[in-house]
Motif scaffolding. Structure first.
Motif, PDB file in Angstrom:
ATOM      1  N   LEU A  63       0.823  -1.214   0.000  1.00  0.00           N
ATOM      2  CA  LEU A  63       0.000   0.000   0.000  1.00  0.00           C
ATOM      3  C   LEU A  63       0.852   1.257   0.000  1.00  0.00           C
ATOM      4  O   LEU A  63       0.507   2.258  -0.615  1.00  0.00           O
ATOM      5  N   TYR A  64       1.986   1.194   0.725  1.00  0.00           N
ATOM      6  CA  TYR A  64       2.798   2.396   0.861  1.00  0.00           C
ATOM      7  C   TYR A  64       3.813   2.553  -0.266  1.00  0.00           C
ATOM      8  O   TYR A  64       3.979   3.641  -0.817  1.00  0.00           O
ATOM      9  N   LEU A  65       4.477   1.436  -0.587  1.00  0.00           N
ATOM     10  CA  LEU A  65       5.600   1.553  -1.516  1.00  0.00           C
ATOM     11  C   LEU A  65       5.205   1.446  -2.983  1.00  0.00           C
ATOM     12  O   LEU A  65       5.761   2.139  -3.825  1.00  0.00           O
ATOM     13  N   GLU A  66       4.258   0.572  -3.262  1.00  0.00           N
ATOM     14  CA  GLU A  66       3.959   0.313  -4.676  1.00  0.00           C
ATOM     15  C   GLU A  66       3.532   1.558  -5.459  1.00  0.00           C
ATOM     16  O   GLU A  66       4.007   1.770  -6.576  1.00  0.00           O
ATOM     17  N   PRO A  67       2.666   2.420  -4.886  1.00  0.00           N
ATOM     18  CA  PRO A  67       2.281   3.620  -5.659  1.00  0.00           C
ATOM     19  C   PRO A  67       3.462   4.553  -5.931  1.00  0.00           C
ATOM     20  O   PRO A  67       3.389   5.428  -6.781  1.00  0.00           O
ATOM     21  N   ARG A  68       4.554   4.351  -5.163  1.00  0.00           N
ATOM     22  CA  ARG A  68       5.708   5.242  -5.329  1.00  0.00           C
ATOM     23  C   ARG A  68       6.763   4.663  -6.278  1.00  0.00           C
ATOM     24  O   ARG A  68       7.800   5.273  -6.483  1.00  0.00           O
ATOM     25  N   LEU A  69       6.512   3.479  -6.804  1.00  0.00           N
ATOM     26  CA  LEU A  69       7.503   2.844  -7.679  1.00  0.00           C
ATOM     27  C   LEU A  69       7.322   3.273  -9.135  1.00  0.00           C
ATOM     28  O   LEU A  69       6.195   3.290  -9.633  1.00  0.00           O
ATOM     29  N   ASN A  70       8.425   3.630  -9.753  1.00  0.00           N
ATOM     30  CA  ASN A  70       8.371   3.975 -11.181  1.00  0.00           C
ATOM     31  C   ASN A  70       9.487   3.259 -11.924  1.00  0.00           C
ATOM     32  O   ASN A  70      10.666   3.460 -11.628  1.00  0.00           O
ATOM     33  N   PHE A  71       9.118   2.386 -12.813  1.00  0.00           N
ATOM     34  CA  PHE A  71      10.105   1.717 -13.666  1.00  0.00           C
ATOM     35  C   PHE A  71       9.743   1.992 -15.117  1.00  0.00           C
ATOM     36  O   PHE A  71       8.582   2.218 -15.453  1.00  0.00           O
TER      37      PHE A  71
END
Lengths: 210, 74
Positions: free
Chosen positions: A159-167
């Protein structure tokens, strides 16, 4: 012959569990200490240590060769992996993960210790005691607890990290990793623990029949 | 417990020790002690019969039912 073999197995289990317990204690202190001094308190150099299993979509073309000259195209569409954030993440998050890890390692040590105590009682030829029934209960609930804590930790990361991931080339879509096998194993041990408790009651009744 | 064991009373009346009684009944002293100290969960008819024979008494002389106060009030 069979009895000697069983006795040797029990002795081996006792020694192996003892070694695993001591190693686990050392590993827990090392890991938790490293996490506390690094990401939580910021005293030492550190990485976040938040290794998280992720799943993602890819579009990788390749080939597979069968026999001498039969080559067919292969396409990878879905993959699993681990990601780790190398730099600090918010301290509150690290404190939450530290506490979750503390419970996690505590439960693992409790399970190993309980199992070791059961093996020791088997070595002393006195396994049918009330305490072993309780130990089996502890093992069952701890196994379920460990799995739920891992699931909770993954949920928080997701919930916290995934929305902040950009690849650039992959699209991450996490799942909560809760092993249903471990939970079923925990439930099976719970049933065995209950049967064990009834067995101990019967044994005591027999013992106190004059 | 609502069953009281009066084995010690009967033993005192017959002037017999625990060891002697255990030997004559044919059970171990430890088992007889379990019965005497009211830790027993069950008594075999054969044991009761042997104890009664040695002590020359009735089962009722050894076992006594005590009604619980709570049940009595009801």
């Amino acid at each position: 012959m069979q009895k000697i073999l069983n006795d040797k197995l029990v002795v081996t289990a006792d020694i192996v569990l003892r070694i695993i317990l001591y190693l686990s204690i050392v590993a827990s202190i090392f890991f938790l200490g490293k996490m506390l001094l690094g990401p939580v308190l910021g005293i030492t150099e550190y990485k976040s240590g938040l290794k998280t299993p992720i799943e993602f979509s890819v579009n990788e073309q390749g080939t597979a060769t069968f026999g001498s000259n039969q080559t067919v195209p292969v396409n990878i569409e879905h993959a699993k992996g681990l990601f780790q954030i190398d730099r600090p993440v918010p301290k509150t998050l690290m404190v939450v993960f530290f506490l979750l890890n503390l419970i996690f390692f505590g439960l693992i040590l409790w399970v190993i210790h309980s199992l070791w105590m059961i093996v020791q009682s088997v070595r002393q030829k006195n396994p049918f005691i009330v305490l072993n029934g309780r130990r089996l209960h502890i093992i069952a609930f701890s196994m379920i607890g460990i799995e739920l804590i891992q699931g909770l930790a993954n949920l928080i990361k997701m919930l916290y990290l995934e929305p902040r991931l950009n690849f650039e080339t992959i699209i991450v879509h996490s799942k909560i990793h809760v092993s249903i096998h471990v939970i079923i194993a925990g439930l099976v041990i719970l049933v065995i623990a209950e049967a064990f408790r009834i067995g101990v009651e019967l044994k005591e009744e027999h013992h106190f029949t004059v | 417990m609502s069953i009281r064991i009066n084995l010690d009373v009967m033993m005192a009346r017959r002037k017999i020790s625990l060891g002697e009684l255990a030997e004559q009944v044919g059970i171990t002293q430890a088992n007889l002690s379990i019965l005497k100290t009211e830790k027993a969960k069950a008594v075999r008819f054969t044991t009761l019969e042997a104890v009664c024979r040695v002590l020359d008494c009735q089962p009722g002389d050894i076992l006594e039912f005590i009604a619980d106060e709570k049940n009595e009030n009801e």
